[in-house]
Design a protein around this motif. Structure first.
Motif, PDB file in Angstrom:
ATOM      1  N   ARG A  22       0.812  -1.410  -0.030  1.00  0.00           N
ATOM      2  CA  ARG A  22      -0.054  -0.108   0.164  1.00  0.00           C
ATOM      3  C   ARG A  22       0.765   1.242  -0.088  1.00  0.00           C
ATOM      4  N   ASN A  23       2.079   1.189   0.774  1.00  0.00           N
ATOM      5  CA  ASN A  23       2.966   2.334   0.815  1.00  0.00           C
ATOM      6  C   ASN A  23       3.682   2.636  -0.513  1.00  0.00           C
ATOM      7  N   LEU A  65      -4.976   6.420  -1.979  1.00  0.00           N
ATOM      8  CA  LEU A  65      -3.737   5.876  -1.410  1.00  0.00           C
ATOM      9  C   LEU A  65      -2.855   6.425  -0.255  1.00  0.00           C
ATOM     10  N   ASN A  66      -2.972   7.755  -0.547  1.00  0.00           N
ATOM     11  CA  ASN A  66      -2.276   8.647   0.557  1.00  0.00           C
ATOM     12  C   ASN A  66      -2.979   9.366   1.267  1.00  0.00           C
ATOM     13  N   ASP A 125      -4.655  10.867 -10.276  1.00  0.00           N
ATOM     14  CA  ASP A 125      -4.987  12.115  -8.779  1.00  0.00           C
ATOM     15  C   ASP A 125      -5.683  11.345  -8.050  1.00  0.00           C
ATOM     16  N   VAL A 137      -2.276  13.232   0.696  1.00  0.00           N
ATOM     17  CA  VAL A 137      -2.860  14.108  -0.304  1.00  0.00           C
ATOM     18  C   VAL A 137      -4.364  14.285  -0.137  1.00  0.00           C
ATOM     19  N   ARG A 138      -5.023  13.154   0.414  1.00  0.00           N
ATOM     20  CA  ARG A 138      -6.397  13.240   0.633  1.00  0.00           C
ATOM     21  C   ARG A 138      -6.777  14.401   1.608  1.00  0.00           C
ATOM     22  N   THR A 146       1.964   6.859  -9.778  1.00  0.00           N
ATOM     23  CA  THR A 146       2.574   7.923 -10.514  1.00  0.00           C
ATOM     24  C   THR A 146       3.280   7.497 -11.886  1.00  0.00           C
ATOM     25  N   THR A 149      -4.039   8.380  -6.275  1.00  0.00           N
ATOM     26  CA  THR A 149      -3.118   8.791  -5.255  1.00  0.00           C
ATOM     27  C   THR A 149      -3.751   9.333  -4.025  1.00  0.00           C
ATOM     28  N   GLY A 184       1.600   4.393  -4.041  1.00  0.00           N
ATOM     29  CA  GLY A 184       1.561   5.953  -4.484  1.00  0.00           C
ATOM     30  C   GLY A 184       2.458   6.198  -5.547  1.00  0.00           C
TER      31      GLY A 184
END
Length: 313
Positions: free
Chosen positions: A232-233, A306-307, A300, A310-311, A240, A303, A236
């Motif tokens: 999962r880490n 997953l992050n 986007d 960012v969310r 990209t 991402t 991201g």
């Protein structure tokens, strides 16, 4: 997150104007007589001038661009210089072919690349060395050379897959898949190696991080550490990279479509460039730009999912 997506959409709208504009002026400034190219060298000067006047080619360059932009806003990309058909009618049958090729390549280099990357990160050093070697080959081998090799081996010598051509899925789904196997492999190979290496590197960083060691010390299973936390880490940065590879695959599709004689946007782009058919080239530029915009927005969103940082932005 909503604010960032809105800004990206605004930037995408600008991109939809900038790319066709650059394409228009680059093509338009090339000195050529469209009427002469279409009608032939034996056509009279009167006929050539009348043809150019009919297409509006006697207008100033800026005026022609404004007319095209006004039509494009309403979905009208003009007519082909060579057959006077609407650009949409020329490109519509080809869009599905290109999407089949590009989306197929996206699925292949994503799934296979992730699997190889995970095996490399969780396996022994031999697996990692193999992935590194394949990655080097994938970067060094051009897709047109790989395409020719695939045709020579799998289509000509072994005769297990068709060498060229495209079958509509409505006619035969099986033959449709068979006609796409070699082109998809040729287009996806370099992407597979890039995704595999990025996945492996990011997972190794995550597996060796302090939080992973803490989870392992607290009794977390190795499966949970690898697939729930490390993957999962690592996802991201991999997502990209997928966007970058996908954009590169769009340009690669032009070469692959021509080698495998696929009636897609890529082969039409080459044909229209040789014929100096500016409206069709403009339409293809718009179609490709729309595809890039859609993919960037999806990346986007992925991402942000997953992050959490960012969310929350």
């Amino acid at each position: 997150m909503i604010k960032n997506l809105a800004l990206r959409l605004l930037g995408s709208l600008v991109l939809l104007i900038v790319v066709p504009t650059v394409t228009f002026f680059v093509q338009a400034v090339v000195p050529t007589n469209i009427g002469r190219s279409v009608l032939g060298i034996n056509a009279s000067e009167t006929a050539v001038n009348a043809y150019n006047r009919q297409l509006g080619l006697d207008k100033p360059l800026i005026g022609r661009y404004v007319d095209w932009l006004a039509g494009a806003v309403h979905g009208d990309f003009g007519v082909s210089y060579n057959n006077s058909e609407p650009v949409q009618a020329v490109l519509a049958p080809r869009l599905g072919v290109s999407l089949s090729l590009i989306v197929g390549a996206l699925l292949v280099f994503t799934v296979v690349g992730l699997l190889l990357g995970i095996l490399s990160a969780t396996g022994n050093k031999i697996v990692g060395t193999v992935v590194d070697a394949v990655s080097t080959i994938g970067v060094a081998v051009p897709n047109f050379w790989l395409a020719v090799l695939l045709v020579a081996v799998l289509a000509v010598q072994l005769n297990v897959l068709p060498a060229t051509g495209y079958v509509d899925p409505s006619f035969s789904p099986t033959l449709w898949l068979a006609s796409l196997v070699l082109p998809v492999i040729a287009l996806a190979f370099s992407g597979i190696t890039a995704v595999a290496k990025q996945t492996r590197d990011q997972m190794l960083i995550a597996i060796e991080s302090p939080y992973t060691r803490t989870l392992r010390a607290n009794g977390a299973s190795e499966f949970s550490l690898v697939y729930k936390h490390a993957l999962r880490n690592a996802a991201g940065p991999v997502v990209t990279v997928l966007g970058i590879i996908f954009v590169g695959a769009l340009s690669g599709s032009v070469i692959v479509e021509n080698i495998f004689v696929l009636p897609g946007l890529g082969s039409q782009a080459l044909q229209s460039t040789l014929q100096k058919d500016l409206p069709v080239i403009q339409g293809i530029a718009v179609y490709f730009t729309i595809v890039v915009v859609i993919v960037n927005v999806l990346i986007d969103v992925a991402t942000a999912i997953l992050n959490p940082k960012v969310r929350a932005a």
